[in-house]
Write a protein that holds these residues in place. Sequence first.
Motif, PDB file in Angstrom:
ATOM      1  N   SER A 169      91.294  61.811  97.766  1.00 27.84           N
ATOM      2  CA  SER A 169      90.190  61.250  98.541  1.00 27.84           C
ATOM      3  C   SER A 169      88.863  61.882  98.136  1.00 27.84           C
TER       4      SER A 169
ATOM      5  N   TYR B 156      88.163  63.270  95.195  1.00 23.19           N
ATOM      6  CA  TYR B 156      87.815  62.761  93.862  1.00 23.19           C
ATOM      7  C   TYR B 156      87.094  61.417  93.984  1.00 23.19           C
ATOM      8  N   GLU B 157      87.616  60.554  94.832  1.00 22.70           N
ATOM      9  CA  GLU B 157      87.018  59.233  94.985  1.00 22.70           C
ATOM     10  C   GLU B 157      85.599  59.346  95.546  1.00 22.70           C
ATOM     11  N   GLN B 158      85.388  60.306  96.454  1.00 24.75           N
ATOM     12  CA  GLN B 158      84.083  60.474  97.078  1.00 24.75           C
ATOM     13  C   GLN B 158      83.018  60.903  96.069  1.00 24.75           C
TER      14      GLN B 158
ATOM     15  N   GLN C  33      84.888  60.237  90.901  1.00 20.90           N
ATOM     16  CA  GLN C  33      85.916  60.455  89.879  1.00 20.90           C
ATOM     17  C   GLN C  33      87.158  59.615  90.234  1.00 20.90           C
ATOM     18  N   THR C  34      86.954  58.299  90.204  1.00 22.90           N
ATOM     19  CA  THR C  34      88.008  57.377  90.617  1.00 22.90           C
ATOM     20  C   THR C  34      89.234  57.487  89.716  1.00 22.90           C
ATOM     21  N   ASP C  35      89.026  57.643  88.422  1.00 20.61           N
ATOM     22  CA  ASP C  35      90.159  57.744  87.502  1.00 20.61           C
ATOM     23  C   ASP C  35      91.028  58.961  87.828  1.00 20.61           C
TER      24      ASP C  35
ATOM     25  N   ALA D 252      91.335  60.353  90.758  1.00 20.35           N
ATOM     26  CA  ALA D 252      92.040  60.043  92.007  1.00 20.35           C
ATOM     27  C   ALA D 252      93.245  59.152  91.736  1.00 20.35           C
ATOM     28  N   ILE D 253      93.056  58.121  90.926  1.00 20.79           N
ATOM     29  CA  ILE D 253      94.151  57.187  90.629  1.00 20.79           C
ATOM     30  C   ILE D 253      95.266  57.885  89.859  1.00 20.79           C
TER      31      ILE D 253
ATOM     32  N   GLN E 258      97.119  54.809  99.911  1.00 19.81           N
ATOM     33  CA  GLN E 258      95.826  55.376  99.508  1.00 19.81           C
ATOM     34  C   GLN E 258      95.405  54.870  98.138  1.00 19.81           C
TER      35      GLN E 258
ATOM     36  N   ILE F   3      91.882  52.840  97.298  1.00 22.41           N
ATOM     37  CA  ILE F   3      90.915  53.218  96.262  1.00 22.41           C
ATOM     38  C   ILE F   3      90.712  52.079  95.268  1.00 22.41           C
TER      39      ILE F   3
ATOM     40  N   ASP G 151      87.340  49.977  94.500  1.00 21.57           N
ATOM     41  CA  ASP G 151      86.886  49.883  93.110  1.00 21.57           C
ATOM     42  C   ASP G 151      86.925  48.443  92.593  1.00 21.57           C
TER      43      ASP G 151
END
Length: 571
Positions: A348, A350-352, A355-357, A359-360, A379, A383, A387
């Motif tokens: 969570s 990371y996404e904030q 850094q979506t990658d 997080a995924i 989750q 995300i 995205d």
Amino acid sequence: MKRHLLHIIIPMTALALSACGTMSQQTGRAEFEYPQSNSFSGNFLAGKAAQIENRTDYAARYLQRAHEIDPGNNDLRRRAFLALIADGRIADSEPIARLLIKENPQDLFAVMAVMDAEIRDQNYQAALDAVSALPERGITSLIVPLAKAWIYTGLKQRDNALIALNELQANGSLNPLSEYHRGLILAFFNDLNGAEVALASAYGDPADAPLRAAEALGAVFERKGQSQKASLLYESYMDRHPQSLAMPYHLERLARGEAPTSTVLTPASGLAEAYLDIATLLSQENAVDPSLLMARYSLSLRPGDDITRLLVGEIMEIQERFDAAITVYQSIPENSPHSWNARLRAASSYEQIGQTDAAIDLLEKMVNERSDRPDALIQLGDILRIDQEYAAAASAYNRAIERLGGPDVVGWRLLYRRGIAYERAGDWNRAEADFLKALELEPDQPYVMNYLGYSWVDMGKNFDQAEDMLKRAVELQPEDGYIVDSLGWVYYKIARYEDAVEQLEKAVELKPDDPTINDHLGDAYWQIGRFHEARFQWHRALSFNPTDELRVDVQAKLDGKTPHAGNIAVN
């Protein structure tokens, strides 16, 4: 509990704010670099700036350096001390704490820092002398009895330890906390029968107690040789809290014949547990700064405690210190029963920070690691949906629903999420089926009715059903601007423009900075001949960062395009 805690929090919060900065809650942070000069002003000003940005690591470094340059500055001495505590550097703060105590023996945080050093060195009498100087008022009325109880435990004075806890009994809301620590202290002195009575009664049904209380009672059962009772407790707790991984860990350990893991092994651990309990109570009251300080003191006495680390990470998320939160979560080893929650929280964070990658990647690893758990998939779906990877999000939700046993048992929320992903991916038939199933499971759910009703209207179908559905949603959530907008848009689509204006004006009052709602109101004004007001609303819509598609449409209307009129619809 709330009235008591709010009363004792107030004086502590004022102190904590000076320790942790101004709580600016900014998402973008300045990048600090340590000053190359030894000037007092450079370090002092940089330290204050770091505090404003909630960068406790930099604040502690700068202000400590400024204090070294000007050790006679009393105000700076306290600033540097509090900055060190806020950064978790309790041991480093001890020399300054002793100076502060010479000035004021009742300085709570300084006394706690000195107690920390004395207890870690097992100088229990010196720790008792320090805490005994504190007046029992405000937050100290909670800290002092617990500290004395565990210090007396270190001195092997069992009766005095239990008497100290009696001071908490004056406030009935603190009885569970008092009995919990009574049980821990009795277990420390090997009075396992007494410990069982205290722990079993502290929070009522042990299966509904806080996790640590249930673990402590289970450990007492195991030490008494009552493995079956311990197993039943762990299973009951797991039934009530199916997402908890702590109890499966204890059941697996019990099956392997391993020794029980006690909640408390030393007086230092006991006081750390007390600090954690106080930190948790403060956090529940949204007293973020003092909660962080108490958690920092707890970790200083018990550095490897994963639950305390989780609390510190969650507080840092509230403070929007996501990088620091990730570092804390990563410090929890993967073989810990709390690692799973830590990694979910890290994803969570990371996404904030965009850094979506990362997080995924983390969540996909977790999905493959535990085929029995749906939470990482849910989750991951959230995300991916944020995205705008809608098809992938729907796929993640599908797998989560399969793990939970199918759409009949998952509840409306997950079907609602998957329905949104399907709708945004262009698969309306599946989306509509999910929304209808969600309403079957939770009739009159206003957010589902809003999404489904608005979608029907936007597609030019089922106007009567949509109107009834959205009227009901507005009745249930009259202060939700998006739902009120949906009802206004129904009226617009069926050419009831006066009714549309009435609802859309309400929606704009509730959500004045939403570009779509302002655009809708502009269209409705245009249809009833209020052209100047229409253009004003379209200009407002452009000022609120609309999507590219909406921006093009609104600009076309400002350039002379006539808004599409509604249709008199018959279902």
